[in-house]
Write an enzyme that holds these catalytic residues in place. Sequence first.
Site, short mmCIF file in Angstrom:
data_model
loop_
_atom_site.label_atom_id
_atom_site.label_comp_id
_atom_site.label_asym_id
_atom_site.label_seq_id
_atom_site.Cartn_x
_atom_site.Cartn_y
_atom_site.Cartn_z
N ASP A 1 16.66 7.22 5.11
CA ASP A 1 16.18 7.01 6.48
C ASP A 1 16.29 8.35 7.22
OD1 ASP A 1 18.83 7.42 7.06
OD2 ASP A 1 19.03 5.68 8.37
N LYS B 1 12.22 1.79 0.89
CA LYS B 1 13.47 1.87 1.66
C LYS B 1 14.02 0.46 1.94
CE LYS B 1 14.86 2.60 6.26
NZ LYS B 1 14.30 2.74 7.57
#
Length: 221
Positions: A146, A127
């Site tokens: 997220d 991420k």
Amino acid sequence: MPRESTADKIERTQKILSALKRVYPDVHCELNHASPLQLLVATILSAQCTDKRVNLVAAELFKKYRSAKDFAEAPLSDIEAAVKSTGFFRNKAKNIKACCAALVEKFGGEVPRTMDELHALAGVGRKTANVVLGNAFGINVGVVVDTHVTRLSNRLGLAKGTDAVKLEQALMPLVPQKDWALFSHQLIWHGRRRCDARKPDCAHCEIQKLCQQIGVKINRR
Ligand code: SF4
């Protein structure tokens, strides 16, 4: 509800992307940064913390530490004190210092531009690497997943589950590669402004007609 074909889902995703472009024409990464290094550090700090808090902490942090070498050479306790209010500060400080030491040692103090090189750094998961590549370098190698992207892609009926890697794999074929970073920001902005975790404002939602509202309790009056 009849099962949606992949082609129909891609078409619907395109419509969502276009609609959100109109709703949020200036969508951008909400972590303030003036360099790839600052974005990398801010993203490490953003785990389990709001962007607002990170921006406050980072503004002071970046005045004190201006390069990877500055972070690498700083006493760990100083970095810990500076980032304390972002939570999990011991781990974050340790990762920032180790990550910056590796930047100095292997990359001349610069942030690398590939997923493999970024992913190998301390505290940098897929991420974080996606955030840095997409926003600091304009390189789209994945979709940032997220908490907002997870919630919205499920509610919209674009992908299912909570496993970030699986969600990313499910979302990538639905969105043109050039728009991967943009699409993440759109979902994050919409999640923050309209599609709240507890109280989604479906009645005023600009993409309500394109949303399957999966798992959302609708108040019908
Ligand atoms: S219609 Fe409701 S659930 Fe769907 S995106 Fe909008 S606010 Fe979220």
